[in-house]
Design a protein around this motif. Structure first.
Motif, PDB file in Angstrom:
ATOM      1  N   VAL A   1      -6.144  -4.024  -0.773  1.00 18.23           N
ATOM      2  CA  VAL A   1      -6.462  -3.156  -1.898  1.00 18.23           C
ATOM      3  C   VAL A   1      -7.389  -3.887  -2.857  1.00 18.23           C
ATOM      4  CG1 VAL A   1      -5.458  -2.183  -4.004  1.00 18.23           C
ATOM      5  CG2 VAL A   1      -4.385  -1.735  -1.810  1.00 18.23           C
TER       6      VAL A   1
ATOM      7  N   GLU B   1       0.555   4.573  -2.295  1.00 14.93           N
ATOM      8  CA  GLU B   1       0.362   5.903  -1.723  1.00 14.93           C
ATOM      9  C   GLU B   1       1.468   6.860  -2.167  1.00 14.93           C
ATOM     10  OE1 GLU B   1      -0.985   6.885   2.608  1.00 14.93           O
ATOM     11  OE2 GLU B   1       1.203   6.924   2.616  1.00 14.93           O
TER      12      GLU B   1
ATOM     13  N   GLU C   1      -9.460  -1.083   5.337  1.00 15.74           N
ATOM     14  CA  GLU C   1      -8.736  -1.575   6.501  1.00 15.74           C
ATOM     15  C   GLU C   1      -9.729  -1.926   7.605  1.00 15.74           C
ATOM     16  OE1 GLU C   1      -4.892  -0.201   9.234  1.00 15.74           O
ATOM     17  OE2 GLU C   1      -5.748   1.153   7.742  1.00 15.74           O
TER      18      GLU C   1
ATOM     19  N   TYR D   1       0.832  -1.207   0.000  1.00 17.11           N
ATOM     20  CA  TYR D   1       0.000   0.000   0.000  1.00 17.11           C
ATOM     21  C   TYR D   1       0.869   1.261   0.000  1.00 17.11           C
ATOM     22  CZ  TYR D   1      -2.826   3.859   1.584  1.00 17.11           C
ATOM     23  OH  TYR D   1      -3.404   5.099   1.679  1.00 17.11           O
TER      24      TYR D   1
ATOM     25  N   TYR E   1      -8.671   1.233  -0.973  1.00 18.83           N
ATOM     26  CA  TYR E   1      -7.979   0.564   0.130  1.00 18.83           C
ATOM     27  C   TYR E   1      -8.923   0.489   1.314  1.00 18.83           C
ATOM     28  CZ  TYR E   1      -4.617  -0.214   3.939  1.00 18.83           C
ATOM     29  OH  TYR E   1      -3.948  -0.708   5.037  1.00 18.83           O
TER      30      TYR E   1
END
Length: 297
Positions: free
Chosen positions: A259, A117, A252, A113, A250
């Motif tokens: 993702v 980013e 969490e 990730y 994304y």
């Protein structure tokens, strides 16, 4: 023909090279009319290996693997040369999260990730419980990790704080700062993470960031507006603009994070974010709400 946005080798980061490689290798395969299973059989590869290459889900890329794929796909010599160059960057350079002393506290899935980013052009983030990571202060981050990782040695906590703070560099990149738009639940303004002093400092920091950085925009979702599209939980949309990579979402949770590149998921969350933006007060009114909340502490 290669995208004109492809990075120059001397300035390219490993994360950017992995993403560009994944995009170009998939494009070459489709251009050649090859199925993934067909390619894997020809190279005696497990299917997961090609999948990782085409989703940038690996730390390094072997130049020999790129050459093998280029031969199967009938890539032009200049295409092969450029892609091999990117593969070499992933072998010879390190992203900041791969540095010894930091990488041991970052889960493998989150490293992937971080690469996304670090290369995204735009990020849209909805948060219901805490200040978005890219806007957090040291003290706020520390308070979160001390509760989330109770019993973890202080040294490890400090490494986690360093990771979170270093991530924020994307907001101040010299070559195209990340365009970050956040929508936060009003509860975030009232939750005393770390105590009154810490949350007051955090709220002022967040409001000041938005007022002094045109690439940072924040909206607050007031309780008074009732039910809304973000009530199922936090989510982040990443968009890559000139890189011609498809947007991703994304997600969490307490147990996992990951993702999704599925078009349906990206469309669903993209629409949800647009609806939240339309429902929430504007940037100036939201900023006033944040400053007003800080005075309560």
């Amino acid at each position: 023909m290669f995208d004109s946005a492809m990075p120059a080798l001397e300035s390219a980061t490993p994360a950017l090279c992995r993403l560009q490689l994944s995009n170009e290798l998939r494009r070459l395969r489709l251009r050649a009319g090859k199925k993934g299973a067909e390619v894997c059989r020809a190279l005696a590869w497990p299917p997961s290996k090609l999948t990782r290459l085409e989703t940038a889900d690996n730390g390094t890329v072997e130049p020999a693997d790129v050459i093998a794929l280029c031969l199967i796909y009938g890539a032009l010599p200049e295409e092969q040369s450029t892609l091999v160059g990117y593969a070499k960057v992933t072998k010879t350079k390190k992203d900041w999260w791969q540095i010894q002393g930091i990488r041991d506290v970052i889960p493998p899935s989150f490293k992937a990730y971080l690469g996304l980013e670090a290369t995204a052009e735009k990020m849209e983030n909805y948060q219901s419980e805490y200040v978005p990571g890219l806007l957090q202060t040291d003290a706020y981050v520390r308070a979160i990790h001390e509760h989330a990782h109770a019993g973890l040695p202080a040294e490890q906590i400090e490494k986690l704080v360093a990771v979170r703070i270093t991530r924020q560099d994307v907001l101040h990149r010299e070559t195209g700062a990340l365009e970050f738009t956040a929508i936060i639940n009003e509860a975030v303004l009232l939750r005393q993470v770390g105590g009154a002093k810490v949350i007051k400092e955090q709220l002022l920091h967040m409001a000041d960031l938005a007022s002094s950085n045109p690439n940072v925009k924040i909206q607050v979702m007031p309780f008074a507006l009732g039910a809304h599209r973000g009530m199922n939980g936090a989510f982040t949309l990443l968009k890559f603009g000139a890189l011609a990579l498809k947007p991703i979402v994304y997600l969490e949770t307490f147990a996992s994070a990951g993702v999704s590149r599925r078009e349906d998921d990206v469309k669903k969350y993209g629409q949800a974010f647009s609806d939240l933006q339309a429902l929430a007060p504007g940037y100036k009114e939201s900023q006033s709400m944040i400053y007003a909340a800080s005075k309560e502490f």
